[in-house]
Design a protein around this motif. Structure first.
Motif, PDB file in Angstrom:
ATOM      1  N   UNK A 171       0.250   7.891  -4.785  1.00  0.00           N
ATOM      2  CA  UNK A 171       1.474   7.144  -5.075  1.00  0.00           C
ATOM      3  C   UNK A 171       2.722   8.006  -4.928  1.00  0.00           C
ATOM      4  N   UNK A 172       2.563   9.327  -5.050  1.00  0.00           N
ATOM      5  CA  UNK A 172       3.716  10.223  -4.908  1.00  0.00           C
ATOM      6  C   UNK A 172       3.960  10.637  -3.458  1.00  0.00           C
ATOM      7  N   UNK A 173       2.995  10.353  -2.577  1.00  0.00           N
ATOM      8  CA  UNK A 173       3.072  10.821  -1.189  1.00  0.00           C
ATOM      9  C   UNK A 173       3.212   9.693  -0.187  1.00  0.00           C
ATOM     10  N   UNK A 174       2.422   8.656  -0.347  1.00  0.00           N
ATOM     11  CA  UNK A 174       2.335   7.611   0.677  1.00  0.00           C
ATOM     12  C   UNK A 174       3.508   6.635   0.620  1.00  0.00           C
ATOM     13  N   UNK A 175       4.013   6.321   1.799  1.00  0.00           N
ATOM     14  CA  UNK A 175       5.037   5.289   1.955  1.00  0.00           C
ATOM     15  C   UNK A 175       4.552   4.291   3.008  1.00  0.00           C
ATOM     16  N   UNK A 176       4.913   3.056   2.850  1.00  0.00           N
ATOM     17  CA  UNK A 176       4.574   2.013   3.836  1.00  0.00           C
ATOM     18  C   UNK A 176       3.065   1.886   4.067  1.00  0.00           C
ATOM     19  N   UNK A 177       2.289   2.242   3.057  1.00  0.00           N
ATOM     20  CA  UNK A 177       0.836   2.147   3.170  1.00  0.00           C
ATOM     21  C   UNK A 177       0.274   1.488   1.923  1.00  0.00           C
ATOM     22  N   UNK A 178      -0.565   0.498   2.121  1.00  0.00           N
ATOM     23  CA  UNK A 178      -1.213  -0.156   0.985  1.00  0.00           C
ATOM     24  C   UNK A 178      -2.267   0.777   0.411  1.00  0.00           C
ATOM     25  N   UNK A 179      -2.184   1.016  -0.886  1.00  0.00           N
ATOM     26  CA  UNK A 179      -3.103   1.936  -1.542  1.00  0.00           C
ATOM     27  C   UNK A 179      -4.126   1.137  -2.335  1.00  0.00           C
ATOM     28  N   UNK A 180      -5.377   1.305  -1.977  1.00  0.00           N
ATOM     29  CA  UNK A 180      -6.440   0.594  -2.671  1.00  0.00           C
ATOM     30  C   UNK A 180      -7.565   1.566  -3.020  1.00  0.00           C
ATOM     31  N   UNK A 181      -8.242   1.262  -4.108  1.00  0.00           N
ATOM     32  CA  UNK A 181      -9.395   2.059  -4.492  1.00  0.00           C
ATOM     33  C   UNK A 181     -10.591   1.722  -3.592  1.00  0.00           C
ATOM     34  N   UNK A 182     -11.501   2.701  -3.479  1.00  0.00           N
ATOM     35  CA  UNK A 182     -12.715   2.462  -2.726  1.00  0.00           C
ATOM     36  C   UNK A 182     -13.538   1.379  -3.429  1.00  0.00           C
ATOM     37  N   UNK A 183     -13.956   0.388  -2.679  1.00  0.00           N
ATOM     38  CA  UNK A 183     -14.730  -0.701  -3.275  1.00  0.00           C
ATOM     39  C   UNK A 183     -16.181  -0.321  -3.529  1.00  0.00           C
ATOM     40  N   UNK A 184     -16.641   0.699  -2.827  1.00  0.00           N
ATOM     41  CA  UNK A 184     -18.053   1.078  -2.936  1.00  0.00           C
ATOM     42  C   UNK A 184     -18.414   1.477  -4.361  1.00  0.00           C
ATOM     43  N   UNK A 185     -19.484   0.904  -4.871  1.00  0.00           N
ATOM     44  CA  UNK A 185     -19.957   1.246  -6.213  1.00  0.00           C
ATOM     45  C   UNK A 185     -20.794   2.511  -6.145  1.00  0.00           C
ATOM     46  N   UNK A 186     -20.560   3.399  -7.091  1.00  0.00           N
ATOM     47  CA  UNK A 186     -21.284   4.665  -7.113  1.00  0.00           C
ATOM     48  C   UNK A 186     -22.467   4.552  -8.065  1.00  0.00           C
TER      49      UNK A 186
END
Length: 261
Positions: free
Chosen positions: A212-227
């Motif tokens: 969130x402090x670095x990315x601009x113009x990019x949708x940030x989503x968590x990995x959906x894969x379950x560990x």
């Protein structure tokens, strides 16, 4: 530890291991595989370690028949970095049983995705587990100085105003700063316990907060894969570098690298 062999000595994890071990006075044979990867800053990395008389660089010929490890050496395999480059199959084809058997202790470093139960029987996990003395480390996304260009944070710092596509192999549910990872691994290696260890950040949503402090113009989503962590794996929380300091350290290092070009 007096002697070490690092497969992937100029890759992200391997290079930081190399620097730390040399700083401790350990003799290091660094295996660089140019057919799999040559990055833009290879010469800068060589300069960082090449002046140290304890460092010897080898290439793919290290895997040829008849080659053997130094007596009582610890073997580190930076599988993590080759996996992130989608080059793990090529690495696997080079590593053979005799090389691994020749180590006094074998340390395998892999991405957290391989802690999933469905991967438990895969190479190189079973090859390493057959050794008398071994440790396996499962890592989330790791960031900091020398992070490769295909990692999201470095890519964003190089192209701050462009929307980015996050590689499907980047684990966005957690992150760790590189020096904290290396410190934890080397401290654990000295104990010589046969363990599988998953390192996780003590900071909740570490990757997301850093991104969130670095990315601009990019949708940030968590990995959906379950560990689904194998029951034999020990989960250890890692404290250390303050998140904002880690991001700033990576930024400053990249500025210095650009000045060298």
């Amino acid at each position: 530890m007096d002697k070490a062999v690092i497969i992937g000595a100029y890759e992200f994890i391997g290079f930081h291991l190399c620097l730390s071990l040399l700083e401790k006075g350990v003799e290091v044979i660094g295996i660089h595989l140019p057919s799999l990867h040559d990055d833009d800053y290879l010469e800068e990395k060589r300069l960082s370690v090449g002046r140290n008389s304890n460092f010897i660089e080898k290439d793919e010929t290290f895997f040829e028949p008849g080659q053997s490890l130094l007596d009582n050496s610890v073997l580190f395999i930076d599988y993590y970095s080759y996996y992130r480059m989608h080059k793990e199959n090529e690495l696997e084809s080079m590593i053979n049983q005799s090389i691994v058997n020749g180590a006094a202790q074998c340390i395998l470093i892999v991405p957290v995705q391989l802690s999933n139960k469905t991967f438990a029987a895969d190479f190189p996990l079973q090859l390493v587990k057959r050794q008398k003395d071994f440790q396996i480390y499962y890592l989330p996304t790791v960031y900091g100085p020398w992070q490769p260009h295909h990692f999201t944070f470095q890519k964003a710092l190089l192209n701050p105003d462009k929307p980015l596509k996050i590689d499907k192999r980047e684990w966005t549910n957690d992150a760790l700063f590189i020096s904290d990872v290396i410190t934890r691994i080397l401290a654990q290696v000295e104990k010589k316990e046969n363990l599988e260890i998953l390192l996780e950040s003590s900071i909740n949503d570490h990757w997301y907060k850093a991104a969130s402090t670095i990315l601009k113009n990019t949708t940030i989503e968590k990995t959906n894969e379950e560990l689904k962590v194998n029951e034999d794996i020990v989960v250890l929380q890692v404290d250390g570098t303050i998140l904002s300091e880690g991001v700033e350290t990576q930024k400053r290092h990249l500025v210095r690298l650009k000045q060298l070009k």
